[in-house]
Design a protein around this motif. Structure first.
Motif, mmCIF file in Angstrom:
data_model
loop_
_atom_site.group_PDB
_atom_site.id
_atom_site.type_symbol
_atom_site.label_atom_id
_atom_site.label_comp_id
_atom_site.label_asym_id
_atom_site.label_seq_id
_atom_site.Cartn_x
_atom_site.Cartn_y
_atom_site.Cartn_z
ATOM 1 N N TYR A 10 0.827 -1.192 0.000
ATOM 2 C CA TYR A 10 0.000 0.000 0.000
ATOM 3 C C TYR A 10 0.863 1.243 0.000
ATOM 4 O O TYR A 10 1.889 1.281 0.639
ATOM 5 C CB TYR A 10 -0.881 0.033 1.259
ATOM 6 N N TRP A 11 0.422 2.275 -0.709
ATOM 7 C CA TRP A 11 1.053 3.569 -0.593
ATOM 8 C C TRP A 11 0.059 4.652 -0.912
ATOM 9 O O TRP A 11 -0.872 4.459 -1.655
ATOM 10 C CB TRP A 11 2.327 3.679 -1.389
ATOM 11 N N LEU A 12 0.287 5.768 -0.313
ATOM 12 C CA LEU A 12 -0.548 6.940 -0.529
ATOM 13 C C LEU A 12 0.355 8.001 -1.109
ATOM 14 O O LEU A 12 1.348 8.364 -0.502
ATOM 15 C CB LEU A 12 -1.143 7.394 0.806
ATOM 16 N N GLY A 13 0.035 8.472 -2.296
ATOM 17 C CA GLY A 13 0.878 9.442 -2.980
ATOM 18 C C GLY A 13 0.794 10.808 -2.335
ATOM 19 O O GLY A 13 -0.092 11.085 -1.548
ATOM 20 N N VAL A 14 1.718 11.675 -2.711
ATOM 21 C CA VAL A 14 1.795 13.014 -2.156
ATOM 22 C C VAL A 14 0.483 13.762 -2.357
ATOM 23 O O VAL A 14 0.026 14.487 -1.501
ATOM 24 C CB VAL A 14 2.962 13.788 -2.797
ATOM 25 N N ALA A 15 -0.165 13.569 -3.496
ATOM 26 C CA ALA A 15 -1.429 14.241 -3.770
ATOM 27 C C ALA A 15 -2.604 13.433 -3.235
ATOM 28 O O ALA A 15 -3.740 13.714 -3.561
ATOM 29 C CB ALA A 15 -1.587 14.470 -5.273
ATOM 30 N N PHE A 16 -2.330 12.440 -2.417
ATOM 31 C CA PHE A 16 -3.340 11.566 -1.844
ATOM 32 C C PHE A 16 -4.148 10.855 -2.918
ATOM 33 O O PHE A 16 -5.325 10.625 -2.775
ATOM 34 C CB PHE A 16 -4.261 12.320 -0.875
ATOM 35 N N SER A 142 7.140 6.859 -7.269
ATOM 36 C CA SER A 142 6.324 7.933 -6.699
ATOM 37 C C SER A 142 7.156 9.211 -6.669
ATOM 38 O O SER A 142 8.259 9.223 -6.102
ATOM 39 C CB SER A 142 5.901 7.535 -5.278
ATOM 40 N N ASP A 143 6.652 10.272 -7.264
ATOM 41 C CA ASP A 143 7.432 11.516 -7.371
ATOM 42 C C ASP A 143 7.961 12.007 -6.024
ATOM 43 O O ASP A 143 9.134 12.345 -5.896
ATOM 44 C CB ASP A 143 6.604 12.625 -8.025
ATOM 45 N N GLY A 144 7.112 12.070 -5.014
ATOM 46 C CA GLY A 144 7.526 12.593 -3.714
ATOM 47 C C GLY A 144 8.559 11.736 -3.018
ATOM 48 O O GLY A 144 9.524 12.244 -2.432
ATOM 49 N N HIS A 145 8.377 10.422 -3.084
ATOM 50 C CA HIS A 145 9.330 9.508 -2.449
ATOM 51 C C HIS A 145 10.667 9.532 -3.172
ATOM 52 O O HIS A 145 11.723 9.543 -2.551
ATOM 53 C CB HIS A 145 8.764 8.090 -2.435
ATOM 54 N N ARG A 146 10.591 9.501 -4.502
ATOM 55 C CA ARG A 146 11.819 9.558 -5.302
ATOM 56 C C ARG A 146 12.579 10.853 -5.011
ATOM 57 O O ARG A 146 13.807 10.864 -4.916
ATOM 58 C CB ARG A 146 11.494 9.438 -6.791
ATOM 59 N N ALA A 147 11.835 11.957 -4.829
ATOM 60 C CA ALA A 147 12.483 13.239 -4.509
ATOM 61 C C ALA A 147 13.256 13.150 -3.200
ATOM 62 O O ALA A 147 14.363 13.696 -3.090
ATOM 63 C CB ALA A 147 11.443 14.357 -4.441
ATOM 64 N N ASN A 148 12.698 12.470 -2.199
ATOM 65 C CA ASN A 148 13.446 12.285 -0.950
ATOM 66 C C ASN A 148 14.686 11.438 -1.187
ATOM 67 O O ASN A 148 15.788 11.767 -0.733
ATOM 68 C CB ASN A 148 12.573 11.609 0.111
#
Length: 178
Positions: A10-16, A142-148
């Motif tokens: 499961y994952w929840l993206g930055v934009a939910f 995932s854009d947000g996770h990859r950014a981290n």
């Protein structure tokens, strides 16, 4: 949401925005200034979860190398903090950067005495045959996770994994920069 059988992640993206079968949550934090303190009590993990922590850590550093970035350094304080958050999520059956008591990443960093200029956190959970690779692959998609993961400012990390009684693996990766 609790899976009953088969393999789930499961994952929840930055934009939910919900994605099928995988949920990740990403929280970057820009706060305070300081350095990481590598001291602190060790939060126990099992041999299996400790191996998964290092597998995920090595996969993350391989991704960074593929983008020409230096490897992150595993910080004991961040690792213990990440393990404790993963264990809390597994024990209390929730999936969030914020605990049921309202504790946030910033609170956990302050409680651990970690000094930093920027911090971030990725979380994931799944029960796939290779949970570490599944978590890292999902984060990189995932854009947000990859950014981290690819943030060149981050120098230290802590990876924590816990498993609940249903065989679901919870991953927390905390990042900091001086």
């Amino acid at each position: 949401m609790k899976p009953s059988s088969s393999h789930y992640a499961y994952w929840l993206g930055v934009a939910f925005r919900w994605k099928p079968l995988l949920v990740f949550l990403c929280v970057p934090l820009l706060l305070g200034q300081q350095e990481c303190q590598p001291e602190g009590p060790t939060v126990p993990g099992t041999p299996e979860t400790r191996e998964m922590e290092y597998d995920a850590f090595n996969l993350i550093n391989q991704e960074r190398a593929d983008y020409g970035l230096p490897a992150l350094v595993m910080d004991n304080t961040l690792r213990n903090m990440a393990r404790a958050h993963s264990q809390d999520m597994a024990d209390l059956d929730y999936f969030s950067h914020v605990s049921p008591e309202g504790e946030t990443l910033a609170d956990r960093l302050a409680d651990a005495g970690v000094e930093y200029s920027i911090a971030g956190e990725n979380i994931a959970y799944n029960n796939y045959p290779d949970p570490a690779a599944t978590a890292v692959e999902g984060w990189m998609n995932s854009d947000g996770h990859r950014a981290n993961i690819l943030n060149e400012s981050f120098t230290t990390t802590g990876m924590g994994v816990a498993v609940n009684n249903d065989g679901m693996y919870y991953f927390t990766q905390d990042f900091t920069a001086q």
